[in-house]
Scaffold this motif. Sequence first.
Motif, PDB file in Angstrom:
ATOM      1  N   LEU A  85       2.689   1.177   7.773  1.00  0.00           N
ATOM      2  CA  LEU A  85       2.474  -0.243   8.039  1.00  0.00           C
ATOM      3  C   LEU A  85       2.719  -1.027   6.751  1.00  0.00           C
ATOM      4  O   LEU A  85       3.020  -2.212   6.770  1.00  0.00           O
ATOM      5  CB  LEU A  85       1.064  -0.504   8.567  1.00  0.00           C
ATOM      6  CG  LEU A  85       0.736   0.086   9.937  1.00  0.00           C
ATOM      7  CD1 LEU A  85      -0.660  -0.335  10.375  1.00  0.00           C
ATOM      8  CD2 LEU A  85       1.761  -0.331  10.985  1.00  0.00           C
ATOM      9  N   ASP A  86       2.574  -0.324   5.606  1.00  0.00           N
ATOM     10  CA  ASP A  86       2.906  -0.914   4.305  1.00  0.00           C
ATOM     11  C   ASP A  86       2.240  -2.269   4.094  1.00  0.00           C
ATOM     12  O   ASP A  86       2.888  -3.259   3.714  1.00  0.00           O
ATOM     13  CB  ASP A  86       4.435  -1.024   4.146  1.00  0.00           C
ATOM     14  CG  ASP A  86       5.091   0.344   4.088  1.00  0.00           C
ATOM     15  OD1 ASP A  86       4.547   1.226   3.412  1.00  0.00           O
ATOM     16  OD2 ASP A  86       6.140   0.542   4.735  1.00  0.00           O
ATOM     17  N   CYS A  87       0.938  -2.326   4.339  1.00  0.00           N
ATOM     18  CA  CYS A  87       0.207  -3.581   4.158  1.00  0.00           C
ATOM     19  C   CYS A  87       0.386  -4.098   2.735  1.00  0.00           C
ATOM     20  O   CYS A  87       0.342  -3.330   1.769  1.00  0.00           O
ATOM     21  CB  CYS A  87      -1.281  -3.358   4.414  1.00  0.00           C
ATOM     22  SG  CYS A  87      -1.630  -2.702   6.048  1.00  0.00           S
TER      23      CYS A  87
ATOM     24  N   PRO B   7      -4.594   1.910  11.015  1.00  0.00           N
ATOM     25  CA  PRO B   7      -5.741   1.025  11.283  1.00  0.00           C
ATOM     26  C   PRO B   7      -5.370  -0.449  11.401  1.00  0.00           C
ATOM     27  O   PRO B   7      -5.944  -1.161  12.219  1.00  0.00           O
ATOM     28  CB  PRO B   7      -6.651   1.249  10.058  1.00  0.00           C
ATOM     29  CG  PRO B   7      -6.259   2.590   9.530  1.00  0.00           C
ATOM     30  CD  PRO B   7      -4.817   2.784   9.863  1.00  0.00           C
ATOM     31  N   LEU B   8      -4.390  -0.907  10.622  1.00  0.00           N
ATOM     32  CA  LEU B   8      -4.119  -2.349  10.629  1.00  0.00           C
ATOM     33  C   LEU B   8      -3.255  -2.796  11.804  1.00  0.00           C
ATOM     34  O   LEU B   8      -2.870  -3.972  11.890  1.00  0.00           O
ATOM     35  CB  LEU B   8      -3.518  -2.776   9.281  1.00  0.00           C
ATOM     36  CG  LEU B   8      -4.552  -3.385   8.314  1.00  0.00           C
ATOM     37  CD1 LEU B   8      -5.011  -4.750   8.805  1.00  0.00           C
ATOM     38  CD2 LEU B   8      -5.778  -2.491   8.112  1.00  0.00           C
TER      39      LEU B   8
ATOM     40  N   CYS C  19       0.832  -1.197   0.000  1.00  0.00           N
ATOM     41  CA  CYS C  19       0.000   0.000   0.000  1.00  0.00           C
ATOM     42  C   CYS C  19       0.878   1.262   0.000  1.00  0.00           C
ATOM     43  O   CYS C  19       1.894   1.304   0.687  1.00  0.00           O
ATOM     44  CB  CYS C  19      -0.895  -0.025   1.239  1.00  0.00           C
ATOM     45  SG  CYS C  19      -1.828   1.502   1.478  1.00  0.00           S
TER      46      CYS C  19
ATOM     47  N   LYS D  72      -8.457   3.141   2.896  1.00  0.00           N
ATOM     48  CA  LYS D  72      -7.561   3.774   1.931  1.00  0.00           C
ATOM     49  C   LYS D  72      -6.813   2.732   1.097  1.00  0.00           C
ATOM     50  O   LYS D  72      -6.642   2.887  -0.105  1.00  0.00           O
ATOM     51  CB  LYS D  72      -6.529   4.660   2.648  1.00  0.00           C
ATOM     52  CG  LYS D  72      -7.117   5.804   3.433  1.00  0.00           C
ATOM     53  CD  LYS D  72      -6.052   6.707   4.011  1.00  0.00           C
ATOM     54  CE  LYS D  72      -5.088   6.023   4.969  1.00  0.00           C
ATOM     55  NZ  LYS D  72      -5.716   5.379   6.143  1.00  0.00           N
ATOM     56  N   GLY D  73      -6.368   1.682   1.772  1.00  0.00           N
ATOM     57  CA  GLY D  73      -5.622   0.640   1.072  1.00  0.00           C
ATOM     58  C   GLY D  73      -6.487  -0.058   0.029  1.00  0.00           C
ATOM     59  O   GLY D  73      -6.014  -0.402  -1.065  1.00  0.00           O
TER      60      GLY D  73
ATOM     61  N   LEU E  85      -6.599  -4.703   4.835  1.00  0.00           N
ATOM     62  CA  LEU E  85      -6.376  -3.360   4.306  1.00  0.00           C
ATOM     63  C   LEU E  85      -7.413  -2.438   4.933  1.00  0.00           C
ATOM     64  O   LEU E  85      -8.536  -2.854   5.190  1.00  0.00           O
ATOM     65  CB  LEU E  85      -6.565  -3.322   2.785  1.00  0.00           C
ATOM     66  CG  LEU E  85      -5.561  -4.065   1.903  1.00  0.00           C
ATOM     67  CD1 LEU E  85      -6.067  -4.105   0.460  1.00  0.00           C
ATOM     68  CD2 LEU E  85      -4.188  -3.415   1.955  1.00  0.00           C
ATOM     69  N   CYS E  86      -7.061  -1.176   5.141  1.00  0.00           N
ATOM     70  CA  CYS E  86      -8.063  -0.214   5.612  1.00  0.00           C
ATOM     71  C   CYS E  86      -8.761   0.402   4.394  1.00  0.00           C
ATOM     72  O   CYS E  86      -8.447   0.057   3.256  1.00  0.00           O
ATOM     73  CB  CYS E  86      -7.414   0.855   6.492  1.00  0.00           C
ATOM     74  SG  CYS E  86      -6.455   2.071   5.584  1.00  0.00           S
TER      75      CYS E  86
ATOM     76  N   TYR F  86       0.324   4.249   1.242  1.00  0.00           N
ATOM     77  CA  TYR F  86       0.035   5.291   2.227  1.00  0.00           C
ATOM     78  C   TYR F  86       0.860   5.134   3.507  1.00  0.00           C
ATOM     79  O   TYR F  86       2.016   5.477   3.523  1.00  0.00           O
ATOM     80  CB  TYR F  86      -1.462   5.366   2.499  1.00  0.00           C
ATOM     81  CG  TYR F  86      -2.295   5.650   1.251  1.00  0.00           C
ATOM     82  CD1 TYR F  86      -2.001   6.737   0.436  1.00  0.00           C
ATOM     83  CD2 TYR F  86      -3.358   4.827   0.884  1.00  0.00           C
ATOM     84  CE1 TYR F  86      -2.756   7.008  -0.707  1.00  0.00           C
ATOM     85  CE2 TYR F  86      -4.110   5.093  -0.252  1.00  0.00           C
ATOM     86  CZ  TYR F  86      -3.807   6.182  -1.048  1.00  0.00           C
ATOM     87  OH  TYR F  86      -4.552   6.444  -2.159  1.00  0.00           O
ATOM     88  N   CYS F  87       0.287   4.618   4.599  1.00  0.00           N
ATOM     89  CA  CYS F  87       1.034   4.701   5.861  1.00  0.00           C
ATOM     90  C   CYS F  87       2.132   3.641   5.941  1.00  0.00           C
ATOM     91  O   CYS F  87       2.195   2.717   5.153  1.00  0.00           O
ATOM     92  CB  CYS F  87       0.085   4.633   7.066  1.00  0.00           C
ATOM     93  SG  CYS F  87      -0.302   2.980   7.665  1.00  0.00           S
TER      94      CYS F  87
END
Length: 702
Positions: free
Chosen positions: A14-16, A177-178, A9, A46-47, A43-44, A11-12
């Motif tokens: 956590l890089d899911c 979130p994750l 991902c 956004k992801g 994923l949240c 964005y944040c």
Amino acid sequence: MSITVETHCPYCALDCGLKLQVDQGRVTGSTKWKGSPLSRGGLCTKGITAWQQVHHEDRVRTPLVRWDGRLRPATWDEALDAAANGFLKLRDRYGPAVNAVLGGGSLTNEKAYLLGKLARLGLKTPHIDPNGRLCMTSAGAAAMQAFGVDRAMTPLEHLPAADVVVVVGANLPDAFPLIMPLVTRARRRGTKFVVVDPRGSKLVKDDDIHLAVRPGTDTALAAGLLREIAVLGGVDWPFVLERTTGADDAIAATEGWDLERTSLTAGVGITEIARAASWIAGARNGMILHARGVEQQVNGVQGVLSWINIALARGWAGRKGCGVMPMTGQRNGQGGREHGQRCDQLPGYRSIDDPADRAVVAERWGVTPEELPGRGRTYVELLHDAERGAVKGMLVMSANPAVSGPNGARIRRCLDAVEHMVVVDPFMSETARYASVVLPGNTFAEEDGTITTTEGRVVRIDQAVPPIAIRSDLDVIRGLAHRLGVRDKFDFHTGREVFEELKALSAGGIADYSGMDWDALRDKGGVFWPATRDNPDGTEILHTERFGHPDGLARMVPVVPSGPSTLPDADHPLVLTTGRHRDHYLSGNQTRRIPAQADRASAPILEVHPRTAAVMRLVEGEPVEVTSHQATITLRWAPNNRLRRDTVFVAWHWEGVNDLTDDALDPISRIAAVKHTPVAIRPAVTTVGPSVPALRGEAVGA
Ligand SMILES: Nc1nc2c(c(=O)[nH]1)N[C@H]1C(S)=C(S)[C@@H](COP(=O)(O)OP(=O)(O)OC[C@H]3O[C@@H](n4cnc5c(=O)[nH]c(N)nc54)[C@H](O)[C@@H]3O)O[C@H]1N2
Ligand SMILES: Nc1nc2c(c(=O)[nH]1)N[C@H]1C(S)=C(S)[C@@H](COP(=O)(O)OP(=O)(O)OC[C@H]3O[C@@H](n4cnc5c(=O)[nH]c(N)nc54)[C@H](O)[C@@H]3O)O[C@H]1N2
Ligand code: SF4
Ligand SMILES: [Mo]
């Protein structure tokens, strides 16, 4: 034909992991990647929609050059020539330090590395600094001072092994979130949570201790806690004596911070402080997760150091379930602060001031150490330098200061004063409006390379589709380098090639990637740095035997409690603190364009405690006027009874919110104190603002 590409991902930090679905050269969706580290497929919001960036109608698809006052389509050659020539002309006239580069924590390690190389060898300027200056620098400076290494101490998966987790100024449910499934797992296992935050959130449960600290007073609260822990006999002296220095002075600095004084200053009840101290003092294993709430302050570094002292006093380091965890924000906020796009740094987290570090890098880059510029100015300072004419040329890759910079009106004046601004961005940003040249940037699906997660795990980005504007960010850097006369030093075409150069150069540095292997990064699901040739599997838990300082000891640094630079007064009785909304990312230039995200949150909403709202005579459904020393803006508002009554909160993903904030900087980290702005609120007479500019169909001349 349909294929899937495993990646992460954008964005944040956590890089899911996620799998991009690719049909005939287009990204058409994404699916779960159950084997991905940490998130295991989750994923949240956004992801889930991140893939929609890739072929979005708003993408900048062709280079633009300002001509006759308007940005007009140009060929790549015309635009790259105009970009490079503008910098060269300024350099001829005013010297190399007239040009500056603003980088970003969303860039891959490879792009961050090359941007640093481009600034120093191509532009020959000392001035390069990333938007991460607004983000991770208080955390980084404190960690370097205390531990000699700036990286989270353990994988987040170890959270449930902690007896107590202290969450300091971290908005976990919205910003990470994750991590919440791990928090739930930890609670089930019996982990207790202490939440230090002026705003309660979904994170805070009935069994937790919530220390609703007065914004900007973490140093006082932590001093009171450390003193009380010492009184309770909670200092782990065997650990402290064997593995740290400075404990006596650090504890002595808390003298006088008894429960009463701490309570008065930090605005938290005596009983709660005492309970928290006894939980912390009694926990064999504990973790401290800290984020921007304590860090984006004029005393941000001191704030982090004061919490680190508690962890060290308790011996919470070097084993599973223990550690200090700076929650890194941006996708590659960790790697992006390691590989030389910071004004004080060379690749591998080397110091630009250190003669030995300079010699290593100069030799690899084929220049003399004297040719390597020295330390430059920091992000906000560079913008301010434009206002006074010291910076006239600016290359911006992956930053949007027009929305995210503190004291927005001043930032706009600074951007306006830049004579030659080149912006590389996949979308027209508010900053790009000031550009003389806009070059299409690529999204995460159009590149290969590596990024480093908040845990310090290096993972791989694989390219799913070719760049829709033909050239990638790497091609842009190469194209500029060639035109700036350093063609021979920028001879690469893929992220993988750059990774090989970067990892070799990082050998012996603090952030050592030299033992990593491109294929193994995928097969192993990522590798924690340091990973040397002798230790290619990397290092999950840091400091098991030694800390990063030459003597192997951690430093407990005495912190004298301090407060914000501007206190509330009769005209500005409340404190505004700014932060994240779950559905948007940073300046919003990516997420505000994605329909599902825009529908979930279309404008900033000021959160106010219901009692405060009543006192201020706010009317439900009617707008509120917010006035700081910097500006007045009009917002919608909503009640939130989990906030301190003297504090209001707003998410800042929209242009205009930062008009309110102050640009006072922490003296060490040079981070802006965007978490603390004295304000007044009252019912608005005008209609709702800030004026959110129409991003779609941005005026671009044909
Ligand atoms: N949805 C979403 N997620 C994101 C991002 C995003 O834009 N949107 N951005 C990413 C990035 S770059 C970052 S840096 C991270 C940020 O992650 P966080 O720092 O966790 O997020 P913020 O919302 O800025 O929240 C900081 C918290 O600090 C609290 N706070 C305010 N003042 C103080 C204080 O004086 N002391 C203490 N102890 N707490 C205080 C606020 O109430 C808030 O809960 O999020 C990352 N994740
Ligand atoms: N009031 C207030 N202000 C804050 C904060 C706060 O909490 N409160 N938080 C601060 C923090 S923690 C941060 S991290 C900053 C960040 O602030 P910004 O610099 O505004 O961050 P982004 O919105 O990510 O902006 C990056 C730009 O780069 C583009 N971009 C993204 N990825 C790439 C890429 O790979 N290549 C290229 N070429 N472009 C790319 C995006 O489209 C976007 O236009 O804001 C800070 N500002
Ligand atoms: S934004 Fe963060 S939590 Fe959400 S999917 Fe992306 S990496 Fe995961
Ligand atoms: Mo950030």
